[in-house]
Design a protein around this motif. Sequence first.
Motif, PDB file in Angstrom:
ATOM      1  N   MET A  53      18.619 -10.469   0.650  1.00 20.53           N
ATOM      2  CA  MET A  53      19.115 -11.614   0.964  1.00 20.53           C
ATOM      3  C   MET A  53      18.823 -13.073   0.739  1.00 20.53           C
ATOM      4  O   MET A  53      17.590 -12.972  -0.297  1.00 20.53           O
ATOM      5  CB  MET A  53      19.012 -12.197   2.432  1.00 20.53           C
ATOM      6  CG  MET A  53      17.060 -12.134   2.915  1.00 20.53           C
ATOM      7  SD  MET A  53      16.782 -12.288   4.512  1.00 20.53           S
ATOM      8  CE  MET A  53      17.368 -13.388   4.851  1.00 20.53           C
ATOM      9  N   ALA A  54      19.363 -13.750   0.154  1.00 25.63           N
ATOM     10  CA  ALA A  54      18.484 -14.870  -0.567  1.00 25.63           C
ATOM     11  C   ALA A  54      17.327 -16.207  -0.166  1.00 25.63           C
ATOM     12  O   ALA A  54      17.183 -15.293   1.561  1.00 25.63           O
ATOM     13  CB  ALA A  54      19.689 -16.573  -0.339  1.00 25.63           C
ATOM     14  N   GLN A  55      16.640 -16.764  -0.574  1.00 22.33           N
ATOM     15  CA  GLN A  55      15.377 -16.490   0.164  1.00 22.33           C
ATOM     16  C   GLN A  55      15.489 -18.090   1.098  1.00 22.33           C
ATOM     17  O   GLN A  55      14.848 -18.472   1.808  1.00 22.33           O
ATOM     18  CB  GLN A  55      14.492 -17.742  -1.348  1.00 22.33           C
ATOM     19  CG  GLN A  55      13.163 -18.146  -0.720  1.00 22.33           C
ATOM     20  CD  GLN A  55      12.463 -18.596  -2.237  1.00 22.33           C
ATOM     21  OE1 GLN A  55      11.919 -17.618  -2.727  1.00 22.33           O
ATOM     22  NE2 GLN A  55      11.762 -19.510  -1.837  1.00 22.33           N
ATOM     23  N   SER A  56      16.509 -19.210   1.174  1.00 17.59           N
ATOM     24  CA  SER A  56      16.307 -19.686   2.043  1.00 17.59           C
ATOM     25  C   SER A  56      16.926 -19.591   3.100  1.00 17.59           C
ATOM     26  O   SER A  56      16.640 -20.115   4.035  1.00 17.59           O
ATOM     27  CB  SER A  56      18.126 -20.587   1.163  1.00 17.59           C
ATOM     28  OG  SER A  56      18.002 -21.785   2.470  1.00 17.59           O
ATOM     29  N   PRO A  57      18.139 -18.617   3.144  1.00 21.17           N
ATOM     30  CA  PRO A  57      17.969 -18.440   4.648  1.00 21.17           C
ATOM     31  C   PRO A  57      16.692 -18.243   5.681  1.00 21.17           C
ATOM     32  O   PRO A  57      16.125 -17.435   6.361  1.00 21.17           O
ATOM     33  CB  PRO A  57      19.102 -16.975   4.859  1.00 21.17           C
ATOM     34  CG  PRO A  57      19.772 -16.894   3.249  1.00 21.17           C
ATOM     35  CD  PRO A  57      18.636 -17.773   2.718  1.00 21.17           C
ATOM     36  N   LEU A  58      16.042 -17.013   4.915  1.00 22.43           N
ATOM     37  CA  LEU A  58      15.000 -16.039   5.137  1.00 22.43           C
ATOM     38  C   LEU A  58      14.027 -17.457   5.244  1.00 22.43           C
ATOM     39  O   LEU A  58      13.035 -17.416   6.780  1.00 22.43           O
ATOM     40  CB  LEU A  58      14.074 -15.462   4.004  1.00 22.43           C
ATOM     41  CG  LEU A  58      13.165 -14.798   4.128  1.00 22.43           C
ATOM     42  CD1 LEU A  58      12.877 -13.588   5.285  1.00 22.43           C
ATOM     43  CD2 LEU A  58      12.084 -14.161   2.876  1.00 22.43           C
ATOM     44  N   SER A  59      13.699 -18.747   4.933  1.00 24.20           N
ATOM     45  CA  SER A  59      12.658 -19.429   5.447  1.00 24.20           C
ATOM     46  C   SER A  59      13.301 -19.885   6.486  1.00 24.20           C
ATOM     47  O   SER A  59      12.695 -20.211   7.377  1.00 24.20           O
ATOM     48  CB  SER A  59      12.993 -20.482   4.285  1.00 24.20           C
ATOM     49  OG  SER A  59      12.439 -20.243   3.227  1.00 24.20           O
ATOM     50  N   GLN A  60      15.116 -20.026   6.213  1.00 20.62           N
ATOM     51  CA  GLN A  60      15.084 -20.726   7.849  1.00 20.62           C
ATOM     52  C   GLN A  60      14.581 -19.699   9.176  1.00 20.62           C
ATOM     53  O   GLN A  60      15.333 -19.996  10.310  1.00 20.62           O
ATOM     54  CB  GLN A  60      16.461 -20.745   7.959  1.00 20.62           C
ATOM     55  CG  GLN A  60      16.641 -21.861   7.125  1.00 20.62           C
ATOM     56  CD  GLN A  60      18.395 -22.029   6.811  1.00 20.62           C
ATOM     57  OE1 GLN A  60      19.153 -21.030   7.332  1.00 20.62           O
ATOM     58  NE2 GLN A  60      18.962 -22.258   5.826  1.00 20.62           N
ATOM     59  N   MET A  61      15.263 -18.167   9.108  1.00 20.80           N
ATOM     60  CA  MET A  61      14.595 -17.668   9.862  1.00 20.80           C
ATOM     61  C   MET A  61      13.341 -17.708  10.108  1.00 20.80           C
ATOM     62  O   MET A  61      12.844 -17.149  11.452  1.00 20.80           O
ATOM     63  CB  MET A  61      14.885 -15.960  10.037  1.00 20.80           C
ATOM     64  CG  MET A  61      15.554 -15.842   9.328  1.00 20.80           C
ATOM     65  SD  MET A  61      16.489 -13.659   9.176  1.00 20.80           S
ATOM     66  CE  MET A  61      17.649 -13.605   8.717  1.00 20.80           C
ATOM     67  N   ILE A  62      12.438 -17.675   9.252  1.00 19.70           N
ATOM     68  CA  ILE A  62      10.467 -17.594  10.122  1.00 19.70           C
ATOM     69  C   ILE A  62      10.565 -18.732  10.507  1.00 19.70           C
ATOM     70  O   ILE A  62      10.149 -19.185  11.133  1.00 19.70           O
ATOM     71  CB  ILE A  62       9.821 -17.778   8.542  1.00 19.70           C
ATOM     72  CG1 ILE A  62       9.846 -16.544   7.965  1.00 19.70           C
ATOM     73  CG2 ILE A  62       8.146 -18.260   9.044  1.00 19.70           C
ATOM     74  CD1 ILE A  62       9.480 -15.263   8.414  1.00 19.70           C
ATOM     75  N   ARG A  63      10.933 -20.569  10.100  1.00 22.80           N
ATOM     76  CA  ARG A  63      10.862 -21.496  11.132  1.00 22.80           C
ATOM     77  C   ARG A  63      11.938 -21.555  12.050  1.00 22.80           C
ATOM     78  O   ARG A  63      11.147 -22.095  13.678  1.00 22.80           O
ATOM     79  CB  ARG A  63      11.772 -22.380  10.269  1.00 22.80           C
ATOM     80  CG  ARG A  63      10.998 -23.844   8.911  1.00 22.80           C
ATOM     81  CD  ARG A  63      11.773 -24.777   8.993  1.00 22.80           C
ATOM     82  NE  ARG A  63      12.656 -24.411   7.684  1.00 22.80           N
ATOM     83  CZ  ARG A  63      12.718 -24.095   7.133  1.00 22.80           C
ATOM     84  NH1 ARG A  63      12.100 -23.611   5.853  1.00 22.80           N
ATOM     85  NH2 ARG A  63      14.340 -24.348   6.180  1.00 22.80           N
ATOM     86  N   LYS A  64      12.768 -20.628  12.362  1.00 24.06           N
ATOM     87  CA  LYS A  64      13.255 -20.016  13.837  1.00 24.06           C
ATOM     88  C   LYS A  64      12.503 -19.424  14.907  1.00 24.06           C
ATOM     89  O   LYS A  64      12.496 -19.789  16.021  1.00 24.06           O
ATOM     90  CB  LYS A  64      14.640 -20.156  14.149  1.00 24.06           C
ATOM     91  CG  LYS A  64      15.593 -20.194  13.223  1.00 24.06           C
ATOM     92  CD  LYS A  64      17.078 -19.906  13.239  1.00 24.06           C
ATOM     93  CE  LYS A  64      18.250 -20.589  12.529  1.00 24.06           C
ATOM     94  NZ  LYS A  64      19.539 -19.988  12.104  1.00 24.06           N
ATOM     95  N   LEU A  65      11.692 -18.387  14.266  1.00 25.25           N
ATOM     96  CA  LEU A  65      10.974 -17.918  14.481  1.00 25.25           C
ATOM     97  C   LEU A  65       9.369 -17.871  15.424  1.00 25.25           C
ATOM     98  O   LEU A  65       9.608 -18.341  16.537  1.00 25.25           O
ATOM     99  CB  LEU A  65      10.093 -16.625  14.590  1.00 25.25           C
ATOM    100  CG  LEU A  65       9.096 -15.660  14.520  1.00 25.25           C
ATOM    101  CD1 LEU A  65       9.702 -14.575  16.169  1.00 25.25           C
ATOM    102  CD2 LEU A  65       9.455 -14.423  13.961  1.00 25.25           C
ATOM    103  N   GLU A  66       9.457 -19.398  14.463  1.00 31.61           N
ATOM    104  CA  GLU A  66       7.571 -20.165  14.837  1.00 31.61           C
ATOM    105  C   GLU A  66       7.725 -20.815  15.860  1.00 31.61           C
ATOM    106  O   GLU A  66       7.539 -21.316  17.095  1.00 31.61           O
ATOM    107  CB  GLU A  66       7.446 -20.970  13.687  1.00 31.61           C
ATOM    108  CG  GLU A  66       6.390 -20.059  12.714  1.00 31.61           C
ATOM    109  CD  GLU A  66       6.899 -20.551  11.183  1.00 31.61           C
ATOM    110  OE1 GLU A  66       5.703 -20.201  10.542  1.00 31.61           O
ATOM    111  OE2 GLU A  66       6.784 -21.472  11.010  1.00 31.61           O
ATOM    112  N   LYS A  67       9.277 -21.934  15.820  1.00 31.97           N
ATOM    113  CA  LYS A  67      10.330 -22.484  16.935  1.00 31.97           C
ATOM    114  C   LYS A  67      10.051 -22.187  18.521  1.00 31.97           C
ATOM    115  O   LYS A  67       9.995 -21.940  18.965  1.00 31.97           O
ATOM    116  CB  LYS A  67      11.405 -23.646  16.738  1.00 31.97           C
ATOM    117  CG  LYS A  67      11.740 -24.467  17.821  1.00 31.97           C
ATOM    118  CD  LYS A  67      12.740 -24.762  16.678  1.00 31.97           C
ATOM    119  CE  LYS A  67      13.859 -26.146  18.074  1.00 31.97           C
ATOM    120  NZ  LYS A  67      14.942 -26.506  17.903  1.00 31.97           N
TER     121      LYS A  67
END
Length: 319
Positions: free
Chosen positions: A41-55
């Motif tokens: 997958m692309a890096q940007s969606p991965l970063s968004q997943m991690i931010r959503k998980l942290e939130k």
Amino acid sequence: MAFVVNVKYLEALPMETRWLHAFVAVAEELHFGRAASRLQMAQSPLSQMIRKLEKDIGVKLFERSTRSVALTSGGHAFLPHAYRVIENMETARHATRASSGGVYGRVTIGFTGVLNYQALPPLTRALRQRYPEVELTLLGRIMTRDAVIQLESGALDLAFVGLPVESASLSTRLIRREAFGAVLPIDHPLAERDAIDLRELADDGFVTTPLSAGSALQETAMRACMNADFRPRVVQEITDPYMILMLVAAGVGVALMTSGMAAITPPGSVFVPLTGEPTFMNHGIAWSPRHMTDALAVALETSEEILPTPEIETKNVII
């Protein structure tokens, strides 16, 4: 502990579970680019997943900078729970599918390399045809000593080894026996002979695998030389058996190899049988009954058909 994620399965998961897979990938790689590549997958969606998980859980899981990624104390605490959830979901998925009569799971197979070229392909081809839901992971350049250690720990499910192995906890089965011969440079004085006595190579330099590598091939070959009343003079050590053949072809030295290698000696080298009582390499497979799974069970069952145990004549044989 690394999880290999099936992409189609990942895309079909509820978003929260996909977050866990994303978290585990970043935690193991400690690099967003490599984790994204691993998850395809692309890096940007991965970063968004991690931010959503942290939130979602209210805890920062990674310390990020332009040069590095590191787990926070919260990330370290969260990781084993993420593993457990993913493992439980995998177990549930396999159990549900298995109830329909299929066989699911993963079999990790260790092998040396070119020494197994006659045994590994037919076995893996049969397994993939008969049990398409069994995932096969193949790990090369696994010498017998390392294979035993990894089988005992559960890192490998099945391995091609030289027999016998020194482990009371493993089961083994003989699948092939091959007599040793000499591989010589094509311009060697003995290269045109139909057969030679091993003692005739006592003054030659030998190319072998390293003694420390734990190779059954090397141990058996060295024992054959000792039985012929000489200690071989090793001029080059290299782990890959096929590279040994290449170095012989290059004139670096001679080598002892099994008869199965005669068909694949590179140009510039020749395989010559040995006279006298034969020395055999006993090829086998090994596994740990303590780590038995349905997938391993069908792999062993298939191996009995594809790689049957040969009938052997034990009289006047050097093993």
